[in-house]
Each structure stands twice: as structure tokens, then as C-alpha cells.
Design a protein around this motif. Structure first.
Motif, PDB file in Angstrom:
ATOM      1  N   LYS A 171       0.819  -1.147  -0.042  1.00 16.62           N
ATOM      2  CA  LYS A 171      -0.079   0.008  -0.188  1.00 16.62           C
ATOM      3  C   LYS A 171       0.944   1.193  -0.023  1.00 16.62           C
ATOM      4  O   LYS A 171       0.656   2.002  -0.673  1.00 16.62           O
ATOM      5  CB  LYS A 171      -0.810   0.252   1.271  1.00 16.62           C
ATOM      6  CG  LYS A 171      -2.125  -0.891   1.198  1.00 16.62           C
ATOM      7  CD  LYS A 171      -3.038  -1.065   2.373  1.00 16.62           C
ATOM      8  CE  LYS A 171      -3.965  -1.939   2.338  1.00 16.62           C
ATOM      9  NZ  LYS A 171      -4.732  -2.123   3.553  1.00 16.62           N
ATOM     10  N   LYS A 172       1.889   1.149   0.845  1.00 16.02           N
ATOM     11  CA  LYS A 172       2.822   2.598   0.875  1.00 16.02           C
ATOM     12  C   LYS A 172       3.668   2.730  -0.506  1.00 16.02           C
ATOM     13  O   LYS A 172       3.575   3.721  -0.971  1.00 16.02           O
ATOM     14  CB  LYS A 172       4.090   2.182   2.003  1.00 16.02           C
ATOM     15  CG  LYS A 172       4.742   3.544   2.291  1.00 16.02           C
ATOM     16  CD  LYS A 172       5.615   3.272   3.264  1.00 16.02           C
ATOM     17  CE  LYS A 172       6.557   4.396   3.540  1.00 16.02           C
ATOM     18  NZ  LYS A 172       7.559   4.485   4.403  1.00 16.02           N
ATOM     19  N   GLN A 175       1.067   4.190  -2.885  1.00 11.77           N
ATOM     20  CA  GLN A 175       0.641   5.587  -2.467  1.00 11.77           C
ATOM     21  C   GLN A 175       2.049   6.261  -3.245  1.00 11.77           C
ATOM     22  O   GLN A 175       1.665   7.584  -3.607  1.00 11.77           O
ATOM     23  CB  GLN A 175       0.731   5.696  -1.023  1.00 11.77           C
ATOM     24  CG  GLN A 175      -0.538   5.161  -0.435  1.00 11.77           C
ATOM     25  CD  GLN A 175      -0.684   5.482   0.948  1.00 11.77           C
ATOM     26  OE1 GLN A 175       0.223   5.760   1.663  1.00 11.77           O
ATOM     27  NE2 GLN A 175      -1.887   5.048   1.715  1.00 11.77           N
ATOM     28  N   ASP A 176       3.131   5.834  -2.917  1.00  6.17           N
ATOM     29  CA  ASP A 176       4.394   6.671  -3.343  1.00  6.17           C
ATOM     30  C   ASP A 176       4.421   6.587  -4.979  1.00  6.17           C
ATOM     31  O   ASP A 176       4.791   7.818  -5.384  1.00  6.17           O
ATOM     32  CB  ASP A 176       5.672   6.040  -2.870  1.00  6.17           C
ATOM     33  CG  ASP A 176       5.896   5.887  -1.314  1.00  6.17           C
ATOM     34  OD1 ASP A 176       5.135   6.753  -0.737  1.00  6.17           O
ATOM     35  OD2 ASP A 176       6.723   5.163  -0.918  1.00  6.17           O
TER      36      ASP A 176
END
Length: 186
Positions: A171-172, A175-176
Motif C-alpha cells: 500500500k505504501k 501511494q508513493d
């Protein structure tokens, strides 16, 4: 109502010589069985001696057992403890099972006289903060919670599993990449 408890020795519950904090030591030192070989009041004692005494002696080798036949005398159990205390139980017309129960009671006692407890707890170093109980540092909102509660049923500190860590990393990363694409589009 009897006031006989007023004449009992008063004190605090104590283990003899801190017995049980490390290794437990049986306080019963020796037990003496006195009985008549022919009298009817000793029938239960004779049955116990014939059927159960060897098992008792094998199970508790730290207790010295004496058997004394006494002609024309009532049967009794004499218990002697490590602190010098002595207790005599008259076993007139007792059954074999009753003698076993009395023997168990004598074996588990400390040999001290029965006493009236002043309090049910005692400490050598009293605290001015009061007595601890399991609810001392708990959140007061627990008084209003309806049990069973889903929130309180879960464990308090559970580290995230490997799958959960991978999902968080994914997920991170998404997002990045979304942030980088928006910056490139500008």
C-alpha cells in the motif's frame, strides 16, 4: 451463640519457617496408632492398619509410623509435629475411612494451635498506599462496558504478521507511485 472464640489464641496466618515458599516440608514428624487387638471399638483402626497402613507409609516416607497394641484401651491417633506440638485424636468406633480422613487432616496441619485470625492477611512491611488488587491500574471506563466486548476480547499487544507487513509495504509503495505520477503530470 457461643462466645468461645473470645478465649482462643488470636494472631495472623503464618507458615512455619516460611514453609512452602521454596520446598514444602511436611510438619508431621511421627504418628502413633494405639489400639486393642480384641475390643470392638478398635475394629476400624485394625482394618485401617491391615489394609491401608503400608500404602500410607510408602506414600509418605518422611513420616515415622508407630503401631502400639494396648490391651483394653480405647484406640487413638497421636500426632507429633516438628515444632513440638502434639495432638491426640480419640478413634472410638471410627470406620477405616474416617481414620484415613483424620490422618490426612493431621498430615496437612502445621502443628500449631487453632487461632482466631485478626486479619486474613499480614505483612512485615505494611504499605501506606493500601492493599493491591487486580483493578488498581485499570481504566475506569471498564466499569461501564457491556461484556462480552469485541474490543476487549482482542489481545492487547500483537505484533503484525508477515502478511500484514507485506500488505502495508505494498500500500505504501502504491501511494508513493501515485504521488510520483501526480508530480510528473504537473
Amino acid at each position: 451463640m457461643s462466645n468461645s472464640h473470645l478465649f482462643m489464641l488470636a494472631g495472623f496466618p503464618r507458615a512455619p519457617l516460611q514453609n512452602g515458599l521454596g520446598r514444602w516440608i511436611c510438619q508431621l514428624q511421627r504418628i502413633t496408632f494405639k489400639f486393642c487387638k480384641h475390643h470392638g471399638t478398635s475394629r476400624g483402626m485394625r482394618e485401617f492398619l491391615e489394609l491401608d497402613l503400608l500404602d500410607f507409609a510408602k506414600q509418605y516416607p518422611g513420616i515415622v509410623v508407630y503401631v502400639k497394641p494396648r490391651r483394653h484401651r480405647l484406640p487413638n491417633l497421636t500426632a507429633e509435629y516438628l515444632n513440638g506440638g502434639k495432638e491426640v485424636i480419640n478413634c472410638r468406633n471410627f470406620t477405616r475411612e474416617e481414620i484415613g480422613k483424620w490422618l490426612h487432616l493431621l498430615r496437612t496441619q502445621s502443628g500449631r494451635e487453632n487461632m482466631r485470625f485478626i486479619k486474613m492477611f499480614h505483612t512485615d512491611h505494611p504499605s501506606i498506599q493500601g492493599v493491591w488488587n487486580p483493578f488498581v491500574h485499570k481504566d475506569p471506563k471498564l466499569n461501564l462496558v457491556e461484556f462480552p466486548s469485541e474490543e476487549l476480547s482482542r489481545p492487547v499487544h500483537v505484533p503484525p504478521s508477515a502478511t500484514e507487513q507485506l500488505l502495508e509495504m505494498f500500500k505504501k509503495q502504491q501511494q508513493d507511485t501515485a504521488i510520483l505520477e501526480t508530480k510528473r503530470a504537473e
